[in-house]
Enzyme design. Sequence first.
Site, mmCIF file in Angstrom:
data_model
loop_
_atom_site.group_PDB
_atom_site.id
_atom_site.type_symbol
_atom_site.label_atom_id
_atom_site.label_comp_id
_atom_site.label_asym_id
_atom_site.label_seq_id
_atom_site.Cartn_x
_atom_site.Cartn_y
_atom_site.Cartn_z
ATOM 1 N N ASP A 160 43.997 31.304 34.076
ATOM 2 C CA ASP A 160 42.442 31.729 33.186
ATOM 3 C C ASP A 160 42.348 32.525 34.761
ATOM 4 O OD1 ASP A 160 40.111 31.064 32.333
ATOM 5 O OD2 ASP A 160 39.815 28.973 32.503
HETATM 6 C C1 NOJ Z 1 36.870 31.658 31.508
HETATM 7 C C2 NOJ Z 1 37.234 30.236 30.561
HETATM 8 O O1 NOJ Z 1 37.102 28.917 32.162
HETATM 9 C C3 NOJ Z 1 38.479 30.322 29.787
HETATM 10 O O2 NOJ Z 1 38.451 28.988 29.097
HETATM 11 C C4 NOJ Z 1 38.096 31.003 28.958
HETATM 12 O O3 NOJ Z 1 39.396 31.651 28.139
HETATM 13 C C5 NOJ Z 1 38.451 32.885 29.758
HETATM 14 N N1 NOJ Z 1 37.917 32.562 30.878
HETATM 15 C C6 NOJ Z 1 38.907 34.005 29.415
HETATM 16 O O4 NOJ Z 1 37.379 34.535 28.584
#
Ligand code: NOJ
Length: 750
Positions: A282
Amino acid sequence: MKAIKILSACLLLLPFVSCTQKANDKGDAVTEKKIETLLSKMTLEEKLGQMNQVSSYGNIEDMSGLIRKGEVGSVLNEVDPVRINALQRVAMEESRLGIPLLMARDVVHGFKTIFPIPLGQAASFDPQVVEDGARVAAIEASSVGIRWTFAPMIDVARDPRWGRIAEGCGEDTYLTSVMGAAMIKGFQGDSLSNPTSIAACPKHFVGYGAAEGGRDYNSTYIPERRLRNVYLPPFEAAAKAGAATFMTSFNDNDGIPSTGNKFILKDVLRGEWGFDGMVVTDWASASEMISHGFAADPKEAAMKAVNAGVDMEMVSYTFVKELPALIKEGKVKEATINEAVRSILRVKYRLGLFDNSYVGEKKAEILYAPAHLAAAKQAAIESAILLKNDNEVLPLQSSVKTVAVVGPMANAPYEQLGTWAFDGEKSQSVTPLNAIKDLVGDKVQVIYEPGLTYSRDKNKEGVVKAAASAARADVILAFVGEEAILSGEAHSLADLNLQGAQTELIRALAKTGKPVVMIVMAGRPLTIGEEAEFSSAVLYAFHPGTMGGPALADLLWGKSVPSGKTPVTFPKMVGQVPIYYAHNNTGRPATRNEVLLDDIAVEAGQTSLGCTSFYLDAGFDPLYPFGYGLSYTTFKYSNVKLSSASLKKEDILTVTFDLENTGKYEGTEVAQLYVQDKVGSVTRPVKELKRFARVTLKPGEKKNVSFELPISELAFWNIDRMKTVELGDFALWVAPDSQTGEEMFFKVTD
Ligand code: NOJ
């Protein structure tokens, strides 16, 4: 039928796209050979470059340097097709090996045409509508050059304080598994190599939905048995559905951040499930292992992530910077890097990016295509849940000549899109106010007085004014809820009551003596007990997306009939959380006859209250149980029959029943099958959803419905840490929700 419409739109508007898709994406020998040939030509820097995902920034030249050197494998958050092509051109034509970039975006519930938030879609209990929505999202996103979405979010979530509950399918493992697989099918189509397909990325692997206290990013404490019985199955279903990629989660579970958790990434995902796609972190979750106190510095963070089984790092650059030294020191093996790069290249080959690298730059006509808007409207219709309908106030009849449209969500085009609607445009939203005016024309007078300008507005003057205007109407339609920003990532709440002066607004409207229909647009279940008491009818719409207005107008006037069911338990008050139907029994289950706070005598004796498991001030039951939802018509279940009362592990149980529409309207019922394993080697949930079906019936019509349940699906992770069906007695319910239905029994024997 709907799917056919979408497909034909695709043929009409994108004639250059072949909509006949290849059936099989699985790693074939030809692709594997191509991967090996390419890998053998790559320098270490180029390999590490593939493992690096950057967020789009600056102008093309700013980003070109790294791409030209082969130091970027993927770019996220770029949605301009001209820039996407320009970046791709640098990768394809100016880098040494010409490896295409993988362009990524959070396309969570639509790209331009925004569908209801995933929690709303889950309320439809309709995998087809969910698949259609994901297909539309893929067609639109791929038309600007996006080929990878960070979705579906399939974190089982049992705590509505957690803002991200909006992004997933609710509290149930089975429902989440089915809906997640449907989204993957929609995103990826029949073949990833079709230019309208986008790679899915089930997230967040794993356990993120169990964040302690519902506070985002918080630690989780999920023992392995619960992990395997509750949180992992949707991901296993996603892997089986062919998801091309997976994303790790932010949380640490029992002290181990997911991004550094070899057990889940290697042993389970690759080892047990045979996943051969790519795993991405993530956002900065590799370097965040430093804040967790799990890694001392970026070098240790990179080492732990890669050795645990991560292939690509999102935005924190520890891989490109730290891995060369780690490899030299033998702390990370080059073989591990090769495996990661193979996984990344495999996804790129499967997407056909080497052959089909560019996208048309003309503004694609497919965005907001009529078929897409129709699919979004249908999804919004099916996502709405009728929670109350006293005196059949809904649907509104022709005798209603004047309606008052009130509340901060009645005409809030941005808010109805909900969280993670990055590319949706409020200018395209059709609000309830506008849709109602359109629908009723001059047959009904519409008085619009919002009362409050946004959900947190505390201005009581507006409330008084709205109530005064509303008093002139035959029926009051009160659109309340929460703004989009109040749910989603990092938007947890400790209080689940309606914000601002919305409760005062409902109270004031009720005082007019006119029937109040409360329509709630929100990202989570809210504690609306008091407001529901004051209302004659309650329609829960979640954040319904671009076409929320027309969907709600149709539902209110009976052009469509509500069929949604709660995908998550609605608590009476926040102190009941976590609250979910598939809990285990205590040794002293609640009887529901307990003495509650106001009934307790002064100086009552210590044991006089019954000593069962409940809250003195909230009782045991929720406000609305899981699986609950009314219709304008009524349904009768009867004649439930099991194919046998005694089955073997390898058998399939067939459950048949009659479902009859006993009311006045054609309607759709979501019939549900629940099972309980009565006695296990470990305690088992009191009920678990095993099957559901949407059944549409005309007034007076009766259908015989059947569910097939392979007994193997009763397996769980037992006391010996084995996934097993245990022999013995089972209870079964065919029911309209998780709290009713007649209990029946069967046995599983040797
Ligand atoms: C953080 C989020 O937790 C995740 O769900 C998302 O896909 C990513 N950022 C990318 O934006």
